[in-house]
Write a protein that holds these residues in place. Structure first.
Motif, PDB file in Angstrom:
ATOM      1  N   LYS A   1       0.823  -1.212   0.000  1.00 35.04           N
ATOM      2  CA  LYS A   1       0.000   0.000   0.000  1.00 35.04           C
ATOM      3  C   LYS A   1       0.855   1.260   0.000  1.00 35.04           C
ATOM      4  CE  LYS A   1      -3.913   2.172   2.374  1.00 35.04           C
ATOM      5  NZ  LYS A   1      -4.832   2.072   3.528  1.00 35.04           N
ATOM      6  N   SER A   2       1.990   1.216   0.692  1.00 34.45           N
ATOM      7  CA  SER A   2       2.859   2.393   0.777  1.00 34.45           C
ATOM      8  C   SER A   2       3.492   2.746  -0.568  1.00 34.45           C
ATOM      9  CB  SER A   2       3.969   2.149   1.807  1.00 34.45           C
ATOM     10  OG  SER A   2       4.771   1.030   1.437  1.00 34.45           O
ATOM     11  N   HIS A   3       3.476   1.817  -1.520  1.00 26.28           N
ATOM     12  CA  HIS A   3       4.068   2.077  -2.826  1.00 26.28           C
ATOM     13  C   HIS A   3       3.191   2.962  -3.713  1.00 26.28           C
ATOM     14  CE1 HIS A   3       6.486  -1.884  -2.267  1.00 26.28           C
ATOM     15  NE2 HIS A   3       7.223  -0.833  -1.937  1.00 26.28           N
ATOM     16  N   ILE A   4       1.934   3.114  -3.350  1.00 28.32           N
ATOM     17  CA  ILE A   4       1.039   3.944  -4.157  1.00 28.32           C
ATOM     18  C   ILE A   4       1.567   5.372  -4.260  1.00 28.32           C
ATOM     19  CG2 ILE A   4      -1.271   4.993  -4.251  1.00 28.32           C
ATOM     20  CD1 ILE A   4      -2.396   2.438  -3.088  1.00 28.32           C
ATOM     21  N   GLU A   5       2.234   5.841  -3.229  1.00 30.28           N
ATOM     22  CA  GLU A   5       2.707   7.231  -3.203  1.00 30.28           C
ATOM     23  C   GLU A   5       3.815   7.504  -4.210  1.00 30.28           C
ATOM     24  OE1 GLU A   5       5.435  10.385  -2.062  1.00 30.28           O
ATOM     25  OE2 GLU A   5       5.814   8.400  -1.249  1.00 30.28           O
TER      26      GLU A   5
END
Length: 379
Positions: A160-164
């Motif tokens: 999820k943190s890779h979306i940024e």
């Protein structure tokens, strides 16, 4: 010459001023570089320029204007020598998608056609180690530029943190391998692109023969675990012996707006020289990172005993660094992609130095690499 079609380059503006005695002043202005050159000529030259639209041969223009061929040939040679004129592609299948890019290449590469540069790109094959925020962005930009063949190497899955920071990451592909998610994203740009995904971690005993084919044009290394220098040494030494160039990516760890260098066999310094130069330039730099251990003691021992790694203590293995934002990664990827495209289309002046954009000062800080006394570079 007279059976060819010519046109004024798209990046050239032409201005005219009236003069006495049937002469006029003509100024050629190169939009991309802001260069100007002015000449005085007979007014018939304005008619010649108007006819150079890429749709008529010089023979036809000579007939239309009833102009002496020798005079026409002299003026055409002047335009060609100064890079104002280019031979127009006739009956060639040009994808409208690349029209503006081809026009850019027309002006970028002296004495070459943009359509030929575009064709070169479509014939290249690129291997990218590490397709995270920077490596993934580079792949996307190269795909949009017309690269048709890729190999992606990365063992990680999207979180999820890779979306940024990962431009290809979204809520629907979390949990997928980065390589596969990136492949899907690029296929939506151009379904004809060929992509091979290898979901493996680059380690000291990785068999690069199974990854890098002989027809590979360039390898891009964005694999920064355990450190970009270690992975670059493994890949760089392998490629040097096989005559394949490598580009070392930037945007990693504390250098979130950096760009890397080319390692080109028999042209630039080798990877060992680069690493040595880098060590000297940063000898007083002592970064602090979040750390952790290898998963197993065997992994640590393998790295510790490798002849090309000066590994840190077992307790000090980097797992993360300072924060960053997507714009920083895209900056590094955009700059890198331009350099990579310039290399692939055959430009000769290729950068072989590492730079970091200092966002607080608005300038680049550069490290130049020079050949050291080493066995690999020795002639």
């Amino acid at each position: 010459m007279f059976d060819k079609y010519y046109k004024i380059r798209e990046s050239i503006d032409i201005y005219t001023l009236d003069e006495k005695d049937n002469l006029c002043k003509i100024e050629f202005y190169r939009i991309n570089t802001r260069e100007r050159k002015a000449i005085k000529a007979d007014r018939i030259v304005l008619d010649i320029l108007a006819e150079l639209d890429g749709k008529k041969t010089l023979e036809e223009i000579s007939t239309i204007l009833n102009i002496d061929k020798k005079s026409l040939e002299k003026f055409i040679k002047f335009l060609l020598q100064n890079g104002y004129l280019i031979e127009s592609a006739q009956n060639e299948d040009i994808d409208d998608r690349f029209i503006r890019q081809i026009s850019f290449f027309d002006d970028l590469v002296p004495n070459s056609r943009g359509v030929d540069a575009q064709k070169k790109l479509s014939e290249k094959k690129i291997v990218i180690f590490g397709v995270g925020s920077v490596g993934g962005d580079i792949a996307i930009l190269l795909a949009r530029a017309g690269i048709k063949n890729f190999v992606f190497v990365d063992y990680k899955k999207l979180k999820k943190s890779h979306i940024e920071k990962h431009l290809y990451c979204n809520k629907t592909n979390i949990g997928k391998h980065k390589t596969e998610a990136l492949k899907e994203h690029i296929k939506r740009i151009d379904k004809t692109i060929n992509i091979k995904c290898i979901n493996e971690k680059l380690i000291p005993y990785t068999n690069l023969d199974a990854i890098i084919d002989k027809d590979v044009s360039l390898v891009i290394n964005c694999a920064d675990e355990p450190y970009i220098g270690y992975t670059s040494i493994k890949i760089g030494r392998y490629l040097w012996k096989r005559g394949i160039a490598m580009f070392v990516g930037g945007g990693f760890d504390a250098h979130s707006m950096s760009t890397g260098e080319f390692i080109i066999p028999n042209k630039t310094a080798c990877i060992d020289c680069h690493i040595n130069s880098f060590k000297k330039a940063l000898k007083d730099w002592k970064p602090t990172y979040n750390t952790n251990r290898f998963k197993t003691i065997d992994d640590y021992k393998y790295y510790k005993n490798s002849d090309y790694v000066e590994i840190m203590d077992y307790d000090d293995i980097i797992v993360g660094g300072p924060g960053s934002i997507a714009q920083c990664s895209l900056f590094s990827a955009s700059y890198a992609s331009m350099l990579i495209i310039f290399y692939l289309i055959g430009m000769e002046d290729i950068q072989s130095k590492r730079g970091e954009y200092l966002i607080n000062k608005g300038v680049f800080s550069w490290i130049d690499f020079t050949k050291e006394e080493c066995e690999i570079c020795k002639r």
